[in-house]
Design a protein around this motif. Structure first.
Motif, PDB file in Angstrom:
ATOM      1  N   ALA A  66       0.837  -1.205   0.000  1.00 47.53           N
ATOM      2  CA  ALA A  66       0.000   0.000   0.000  1.00 47.53           C
ATOM      3  C   ALA A  66       0.869   1.251   0.000  1.00 47.53           C
ATOM      4  N   GLY A  67       0.582   2.154  -0.908  1.00 45.10           N
ATOM      5  CA  GLY A  67       1.311   3.419  -0.993  1.00 45.10           C
ATOM      6  C   GLY A  67       2.546   3.362  -1.850  1.00 45.10           C
ATOM      7  N   ALA A  68       3.010   2.152  -2.201  1.00 50.11           N
ATOM      8  CA  ALA A  68       4.193   2.057  -3.059  1.00 50.11           C
ATOM      9  C   ALA A  68       3.856   2.540  -4.460  1.00 50.11           C
ATOM     10  N   ARG A  69       4.806   3.202  -5.077  1.00 55.03           N
ATOM     11  CA  ARG A  69       4.564   3.773  -6.398  1.00 55.03           C
ATOM     12  C   ARG A  69       5.868   3.805  -7.179  1.00 55.03           C
ATOM     13  N   PRO A  70       6.146   2.779  -7.973  1.00 54.33           N
ATOM     14  CA  PRO A  70       7.385   2.794  -8.768  1.00 54.33           C
ATOM     15  C   PRO A  70       7.404   4.007  -9.690  1.00 54.33           C
ATOM     16  N   PRO A  71       8.501   4.710  -9.761  1.00 55.03           N
ATOM     17  CA  PRO A  71       8.541   5.898 -10.620  1.00 55.03           C
ATOM     18  C   PRO A  71       8.635   5.525 -12.090  1.00 55.03           C
ATOM     19  N   ARG A  72       7.666   5.908 -12.864  1.00 57.55           N
ATOM     20  CA  ARG A  72       7.679   5.659 -14.299  1.00 57.55           C
ATOM     21  C   ARG A  72       7.590   6.998 -15.029  1.00 57.55           C
ATOM     22  N   ILE A  73       8.238   7.061 -16.158  1.00 61.73           N
ATOM     23  CA  ILE A  73       8.249   8.281 -16.970  1.00 61.73           C
ATOM     24  C   ILE A  73       8.064   7.898 -18.431  1.00 61.73           C
TER      25      ILE A  73
END
Length: 772
Positions: free
Chosen positions: A178-185
Motif C-alpha cells: 500500500a502506498g508504493a509507487r514505482p517511478p515511471r516516466i
C-alpha cells in the motif's frame, strides 16, 4: 539534432550503439504484458488524475484555477547529454583485453558486445540479439518489454547496476504494498552531432556528439528525480548504493569508479572513469551539459490562457511599485525633517543613483510614484525631479529657453576643457553652432551597418582569442579539459577600444595613450587609457551632485586625456578617423589643435560611457531573466544576415531591457527664470533633474518601443532638442553587434560564478599527429 538509425535493422540507436525509444509504459490494459505489466495510470503522465498511490487525483480540484490549468498537462525534464564515444571505446578495449589475459582456459570470452550488454542490460545493435534484455528467458521479440528479473535474483545474467535494471527494477506491486509507487516516466531521446565514423575516429579530435533527452511525468520529484537518484547511486535493486550506473554515474573526486558483474562464473571488475589521484578530472562516458524543467500545458489550458490574456489587454509586466516608491519618498522626507537638508540630499542621491537601489527597483518605484502620485514632478533636496515622459522631453527641448546647460562648464574646465556640450544654442556669439556643427554631422554620418559588423566581429574575435589562449595554457599544463570565466569588461573594453580607433583615430603610437579599460591604480604622469579615461569625466560632469572622489578622479582623467589628445594630434594629425578628421578640417578646427582635442574628447565622453553602461545593464538583465539563453536556443546555428536582420531578431528583447535599465539615468539643467513644472514652482538657480530612465520606463509600461529619451531625444526628427545625442543610432548598432555575437557564438556559454560573467569549458583537443 537527428535520429540515428542502425543501418541493418533501421531501429533508432544512440551514438554508443544501443537501440532507443522502445521501453515507455503503456496505458491500455490490452497492451499490458504477462510477466511485467508495464501499464501505468494516466495520473503518472498527466496532472489531474489518480495514480497508483493516490486514489484522489493530485491537482484535481476543478474549482481551483491553478489546478484547472495543470490538468491534462505534464512536467517535462529536458537535458543535453554529451556522449564521449572515444572514452567508451577505450574502456571497452582495455577491459576486454585484460579479461582475455586473465581468463581461465575454458572461460567464455568477454567480447565487446557482451561487456556493452552487461553495462546497459540489453544487447547493442549489430548483435544477433540486438535490443533483447539479459534475462534467462528473453521475451519473444527484441522490442518486447514483457520481462522481469524474477528468474535472475542474483544478477548472474543482468547485473544489478546495469542501466535498465537501475532505472526500472521491474518489481511487481501488489495490494500489500500500500502506498508504493514505482517511478515511471515517458521518455524520448534524439541524437545530436554526426554519426560515428570509425575511420575518422582514428584521425584526430572528434566533433561533439550526444543525446538531447526529454521525459514527461506528472511529478518531477516523485518520478523523474527518483529515477535519477537511482542511477547516480540509489539502491532500487537492493544492491550497494555505493555503485552507480556505468553510463550516467558520476565518479567521486580521488576515486576510480568500477563496474562489477558476473561472467562465466567469475566476477569481472571493469575500471570506468575517475582517478585515485584527487585532482585528476574524471572523464565520464556521459556528461550533463545542461538541464531544465518545464511544464507542458494542455491545449485547453493554452486556449484558456489566450482568452484570459486577451481580456486583460496589453499590459507589460513591470518590476516596480508606485506604492513602494511613495513609502520611500516618505522615508526620505522624514530624514529631511529630522536630520536636515544635507543629510536628505545624500539620502536622495543614494536612492536615485546607487546600483543596489537600481537592482532592487527602488529608484524605479520612486520615479513611478512621482509620475502617478505627484503630477510628474517633485521638489527634493536633490533637485526638482521630473519624471513624466512628456515633461522630461520639455526639459530636453527647452523651447522657451527657461533652462541652461552651462552648469556643466566649470566641471568641463577642470577636465576636458570647455566643450560645446556645455553651451546653450541660440546665443548671440553662435559659439555652440560653430563648435558643434562639424562634429555632430560626422557622428550622424557614421555607417550603422558597418558599425554593427565591426562590433560583432570584434566581440567574436576577443572571445575566440581568450578561448584559444586558455586551451593552450591547459594543454601546456597537461590538463585534459579547459575552463574559462570571462568578466564582461574583458569583452566591452576591447570593443570600445576598437571604435576609439575606427571613429576617433586613437592608437598607442607615440606612447600618448594606452589601449586599456578603467584602471584604479593609474597615476598622473602615466599615459591615459582608451576607453578607460573617458568614463570618469562623464560621471563627474553629467551627474547632478558628484561627490569629492568622483570630482577628483573625473577631473584628473579628463585633463590627462585632453593633454594626451593634443600631443597625439600634434604628432599624427587626424589620421583617417571620420569624426576626428571632420573636426580637424572644419573651419573652426583648422589650426586649433586644443579645440580639436577637447571636442573629440568630448564626443568620446558622450559615446563611451553610454554604450558601456547600456551594454553592461542590458547583459545583466538578460542574464537575470535568462533572455540570453532563450535567444541562443531560438537562433541556434544561425547568424543575422546584416544589421537590419539582427535588429529584427533582437529588438523585442533588447529594447525592453534598455528601457528598464537606460543609461544615462539622469540629465540635469539649471533654471534661469521662474517657471512651473508639473505643479512645482521653480526658482532661478534650481537644479532640474530629468529622469531619462523614468521616461523610458514609462514607455515600457505602456508598450511603446521608444528609447530615445535615454539619448536626450531623437536628433533625426525635426525640432529635436539641441543636445540630443547625434550618435544614438550608431551606438545602437554597436550594441546590437555585441549582443548578436553572444547569441550567435558556437562556444558553450553559460552563466558565470560571479555577477556579470560568462563561463565556458571543453576538452583539450588531442595534439595533431606529426606529418609523415
Amino acid at each position: 539534432m537527428q535520429r540515428q538509425r542502425d543501418k541493418r535493422s533501421g531501429d533508432m540507436q544512440d551514438h554508443f550503439g544501443f537501440a532507443d525509444g522502445g521501453s515507455d509504459p503503456v496505458l491500455r490494459e490490452c497492451q499490458a504484458g504477462r510477466y511485467y505489466s508495464n501499464q501505468v495510470h494516466l495520473g503518472e503522465i498527466l496532472c489531474g488524475y489518480p495514480n497508483l498511490a493516490d486514489e484522489t487525483a493530485p491537482f484535481g480540484n476543478a474549482t481551483n484555477r491553478a489546478h484547472a490549468m495543470l490538468r491534462d498537462g505534464s512536467f517535462m525534464a529536458l537535458r543535453k547529454l554529451r556522449q564521449d564515444v572515444e572514452q567508451l571505446d577505450e574502456v571497452l578495449a582495455r577491459a576486454t583485453r585484460q579479461a582475455a589475459e586473465t581468463a581461465a582456459p575454458d572461460a567464455p570470452a568477454l567480447t565487446r558486445e557482451t561487456l556493452m550488454a552487461k553495462m546497459m542490460g540489453r544487447w547493442p545493435t549489430g548483435h544477433p540479439q540486438a535490443g533483447q534484455p539479459l534475462t534467462p528467458t528473453p521475451p519473444p521479440c527484441a522490442q518486447s518489454n514483457d520481462f522481469n528479473y524474477d528468474a535472475d535474483p542474483q544478477a548472474q545474467s543482468c547485473p544489478f547496476h546495469a542501466h535498465i535494471r537501475r532505472a526500472n527494477p521491474r518489481v511487481s506491486i501488489t495490494k500489500a504494498d500500500a502506498g508504493a509507487r514505482p517511478p515511471r516516466i515517458v521518455r524520448r531521446g534524439m541524437s545530436y552531432g554526426p554519426p560515428v565514423d570509425p575511420q575518422a575516429a582514428k584521425s584526430g579530435q572528434q566533433p561533439e556528439r550526444g543525446l538531447v533527452f526529454m521525459a514527461y511525468n506528472a511529478s518531477l520529484g516523485e518520478q523523474f528525480e527518483v529515477v535519477q537518484s537511482w542511477l547516480s547511486g540509489g539502491n532500487s535493486s537492493g544492491a550497494s548504493s555505493g555503485v552507480s550506473d556505468p553510463f550516467l554515474g558520476v565518479a567521486e573526486p580521488g576515486r576510480l569508479r568500477h563496474f562489477r558483474f558476473e561472467h562465466g562464473g567469475q566476477t569481472i571488475r571493469v575500471a570506468l572513469d575517475g582517478s585515485d589521484r584527487l585532482h585528476d578530472e574524471p572523464r565520464p562516458f556521459v556528461r550533463l551539459e545542461w538541464g531544465a524543467y518545464f511544464f507542458a500545458p494542455s491545449k485547453k489550458a493554452l486556449a484558456d490562457l489566450k482568452q484570459w490574456a486577451a481580456s486583460q489587454g496589453y499590459q507589460p509586466a513591470v518590476t516596480w511599485c508606485a506604492d513602494q516608491g511613495e513609502k520611500e519618498i516618505a522615508r526620505l522626507r522624514l530624514i529631511e525633517r529630522q536630520q536636515g537638508e544635507a543629510a536628505a540630499m545624500a539620502a536622495w542621491k543614494t536612492a536615485l543613483e546607487d546600483p543596489d537601489s537600481a537592482s532592487h527597483f527602488v529608484n524605479a518605484s520612486i520615479w513611478a510614484a512621482i509620475r502617478e502620485r505627484h503630477g510628474g514632478a517633485l521638489r527634493t533636496p536633490f533637485g526638482v525631479l521630473v519624471a513624466d515622459r512628456d515633461m522630461v522631453y520639455k526639459v530636453f527641448a527647452d523651447s522657451d529657453t527657461k533652462l541652461t546647460i552651462t552648469g556643466y562648464l566649470p566641471r568641463m574646465l577642470r577636465s576636458f576643457g570647455i566643450l560645446y556640450l556645455g553651451r546653450d544654442a541660440g546665443q548671440p556669439d553662435q559659439v555652440y553652432e560653430q563648435e558643434s556643427e562639424a562634429c555632430n554631422a560626422a557622428i550622424m554620418a557614421l555607417d550603422q551597418p558597418a558599425a554593427f559588423e565591426l562590433a560583432r566581429a570584434v566581440t567574436q574575435k576577443v572571445l575566440g582569442f581568450m578561448v584559444k589562449q586558455t586551451i593552450d595554457y591547459a594543454a601546456s599544463d597537461g590538463e585534459a579539459s579547459w575552463e574559462l570565466t570571462v568578466d564582461v569588461h574583458e569583452l566591452v573594453d576591447p570593443l570600445l577600444a576598437a571604435f576609439c580607433e575606427a571613429w576617433f583615430g586613437l592608437s598607442e603610437d607615440g606612447g600618448h595613450f594606452r589601449r586599456v579599460g578603467y584602471r584604479w591604480d593609474w597615476t598622473p604622469g602615466e599615459p591615459p587609457g582608451y576607453p578607460g579615461h573617458f568614463l570618469s569625466p562623464s560621471r563627474y560632469i553629467f551627474q547632478p551632485h558628484p561627490n569629492a572622489t568622483v570630482e577628483a578622479i573625473g577631473a584628473a582623467h579628463g585633463d590627462a586625456a585632453r593633454r594626451a589628445m593634443e600631443n597625439f594630434l600634434t604628432q599624427f594629425g587626424p589620421t583617417n578617423a571620420p569624426v576626428t578628421k571632420a573636426v580637424y578640417n572644419s573651419p573652426r578646427g583648422t589650426g586649433d589643435i586644443p579645440f580639436v582635442a577637447r571636442t573629440v574628447a568630448g564626443a568620446m565622453m558622450g559615446f563611451i560611457p553610454t554604450v558601456d553602461g547600456n551594454l553592461r545593464r542590458i547583459l545583466n538583465e538578460w542574464l537575470r531573466e535568462g533572455t540570453l539563453w532563450a535567444l541562443r536556443a531560438r537562433y541556434a546555428g544561425t547568424k543575422a544576415k546584416n544589421y537590419m536582420d539582427a535588429l529584427n531578431r533582437l529588438r523585442d528583447d533588447f529594447i525592453p531591457a534598455m528601457q528598464l535599465r537606460a543609461v544615462p539615468e539622469l540629465i540635469w539643467r539649471t533654471a534661469v527664470v521662474s517657471q512651473t513644472i508639473g505643479g512645482v514652482e521653480v526658482r532661478p538657480g534650481d537644479v532640474i533633474v530629468a529622469g531619462a530612465v523614468s521616461a523610458t520606463q514609462q514607455s515600457l509600461a505602456e508598450g511603446r518601443q521608444d528609447i530615445y529619451h535615454a539619448f536626450g531625444g531623437n536628433r533625426r526628427v525635426a525640432g529635436h532638442p539641441t543636445h540630443s545625442c547625434p550618435g544614438a543610432d550608431p551606438a545602437l548598432a554597436v550594441m546590437l553587434g555585441f549582443f548578436s555575437a553572444l547569441v550567435e557564438t558556437e562556444l558553450p556559454l553559460r552563466t558565470g560564478p560571479i555577477p556579470m560573467s560568462l563561463t565556458m569549458d571543453g576538452r583539450v583537443p588531442a595534439p595533431s599527429p606529426p606529418l609523415p
